[in-house]
Write an enzyme that holds these catalytic residues in place. Structure first.
Site, PDB file in Angstrom:
ATOM      1  N   ASP A  31      39.855  39.502  27.829  1.00  0.00           N
ATOM      2  CA  ASP A  31      39.144  39.497  28.686  1.00  0.00           C
ATOM      3  C   ASP A  31      39.043  38.039  29.079  1.00  0.00           C
ATOM      4  OD1 ASP A  31      39.294  41.870  29.599  1.00  0.00           O
ATOM      5  OD2 ASP A  31      37.893  43.223  28.878  1.00  0.00           O
ATOM      6  N   HIS A  46      45.970  37.847  29.821  1.00  0.00           N
ATOM      7  CA  HIS A  46      44.879  38.682  30.193  1.00  0.00           C
ATOM      8  C   HIS A  46      45.376  40.570  30.511  1.00  0.00           C
ATOM      9  CE1 HIS A  46      41.271  38.121  32.003  1.00  0.00           C
ATOM     10  NE2 HIS A  46      41.824  37.156  32.987  1.00  0.00           N
TER      11      HIS A  46
END
Length: 436
Positions: free
Chosen positions: A412, A408
């Site tokens: 995204d 992450h």
């Protein structure tokens, strides 16, 4: 007589040390030139170290699981002639170290070694002594090795709730006898020695310490590092693979004899290649110390492969330049090399994205761990037939989940979802896999 010291060779650029994962010889063994002395591990590749000379082993350079630097002493031999090191008064001082190393090797060695020669004057232990020794600790057989026992003994073991895998056999060729069952039952305190009863639910209190060495240690370190440093984001999507399976069956019927059978994996690899072109963020490696994300035009797909020592990830290089049959052949070749312990270092490194699958045991949902320094991993779950609604009608369709994880810090959530949806589009309309 002289002393010949074999040092740890330089096994490749950037390798400063290796781990000893198996000794093929022990102190006192007579060896010949080119005989394999030990297995050592660098990264996830196991390398055999041969002897350049004839001689007798006088000392081992370390115990299993110990890291040895390149150039460190691996093994010491006594040879005819001068050898490569002259004998000195300090040489005998190595004996206790060698003895200690030998003891540890015998305790945890996984590779077979020649049986020691028993002196003629030494009397063989009696059956009673063997049974007493068996009562001290359970026998642990190698994986796949079946205990030998006649039908009557097997039936009695079943009645007593005893697993023959852990019973020492004192008969010929290690055959288990009724007396061995009595000794084991008495040691467990389950009353089996006197005629027994149904003790299938007897309490068990054994403990077995298993050293975490070799590939198992590498896996543990890599997984720990990945989970500690990478914030994982998982995304699961359901995919209808009915049309894909129909196409695969048709391709195998038409080209299977000539080109080889296709599984779902090479078709999924093609879908990953095409989707990565649209979302290059996922086909990347992240150097978090330097703060640099490197995206790749080439798609080097790691294929998580289960082997006897543990999970390995051989890499199909430039999957974007291969058709499904070429990918299938390369996956088969690399998987076999990994299972045989013959995969090269370069075949186990350099992946830019990984595919993992548990096959028929794939479950409904998994949360795969990213193969650092990559930023994405695609996990395949099992395929099942389920009733689905299509155009207002109930139809039986072949369904499969993709469970994927992303770094992450780099990927995204929206991009991760779009990437998996792109793969879904290719797999649910498989003709698009062959359209550029």
């Amino acid at each position: 007589m002289g002393v010949h010291i074999i040092k740890m060779p330089d096994l490749g650029e950037g390798i400063a040390e290796v781990e000893v994962v198996a000794w093929r010889v022990k102190v006192g063994d007579r060896i010949v030139e080119d005989q394999v002395l030990a297995d050592v591990m660098t990264d996830k590749a196991t390398v055999e170290i041969p002897s350049p000379v004839h001689g007798t082993v006088t000392a081992l350079g370390g115990a299993l699981g110990q890291a040895l630097a390149v150039g460190a002493e691996l093994i010491r031999l006594e040879v005819e002639g001068e050898g490569n090191e002259h004998l000195s008064p300090k040489a005998p001082a190595r004996a206790p170290v060698a003895a200690k190393a030998e003891a540890r090797v015998d305790a945890v060695a996984s590779a077979p070694v020649p049986a020691p020669v028993v002196p003629a004057k030494a009397a063989a232990p009696s059956q009673q002594q063997q049974q007493q020794q068996a009562a001290v600790a359970p026998t642990l057989r190698a994986a796949g090795e079946k205990p030998l026992a006649p039908p009557a003994v097997r039936q009695r073991a079943w009645d007593l709730g005893i697993e023959l895998q852990f019973v020492h056999g004192s008969g010929p060729a290690g055959r288990i006898t009724h007396a061995d069952l009595d000794a084991y039952a008495a040691q467990r305190g389950n009353g089996g020695g006197a005629g027994g009863g149904d003790n299938r639910y007897a309490q068990r209190n054994g403990e077995h310490a298993v050293p975490v060495i070799g590939l198992r240690r590498k896996i543990a370190e890599k997984m720990q590092d990945a989970k500690r440093r990478i914030p994982h984001f998982s995304y699961v999507e359901e995919i209808d693979v009915t049309e894909l399976e129909a196409l695969r069956a048709q391709l195998n019927a038409g080209y299977g004899t000539e080109r080889g059978k296709l599984t779902l994996l090479p078709l999924l690899m093609r879908a990953v290649v095409l989707a990565a072109r649209r979302y290059p963020t996922v086909n990347a490696r992240y150097d978090d110390e330097a703060g640099i994300v490197t995206r790749y035009d080439a798609v080097h797909i790691g294929i998580a492969t289960q082997t006897e020592p543990g999970l390995m990830v051989p890499v199909v290089k430039n999957a974007e330049a291969r058709n499904p049959w070429s990918n299938a052949a390369e996956v088969a070749r690399l998987a076999e090399a990994a299972r045989q312990g013959k995969a090269l270092r370069e075949e186990l490194s350099g992946s830019t994205i990984t595919i993992t699958s548990l096959g028929a045991l794939g479950g409904i949902v998994t949360t795969p761990v990213i193969n650092a320094p990559e930023v994405a991993i695609v996990g395949v779950n099992k395929m099942v037939e389920r009733p689905m609604v299509r155009d207002g009608q109930i139809a039986i369709r072949k369904m499969m989940n993709l469970s994927s994880s992303f770094d992450h810090r780099v990927v995204d959530g929206m991009v991760a979802a779009q990437f998996i949806q792109a793969i879904r589009g290719y797999l649910e309309c498989p003709a698009t896999l062959f359209v550029e």
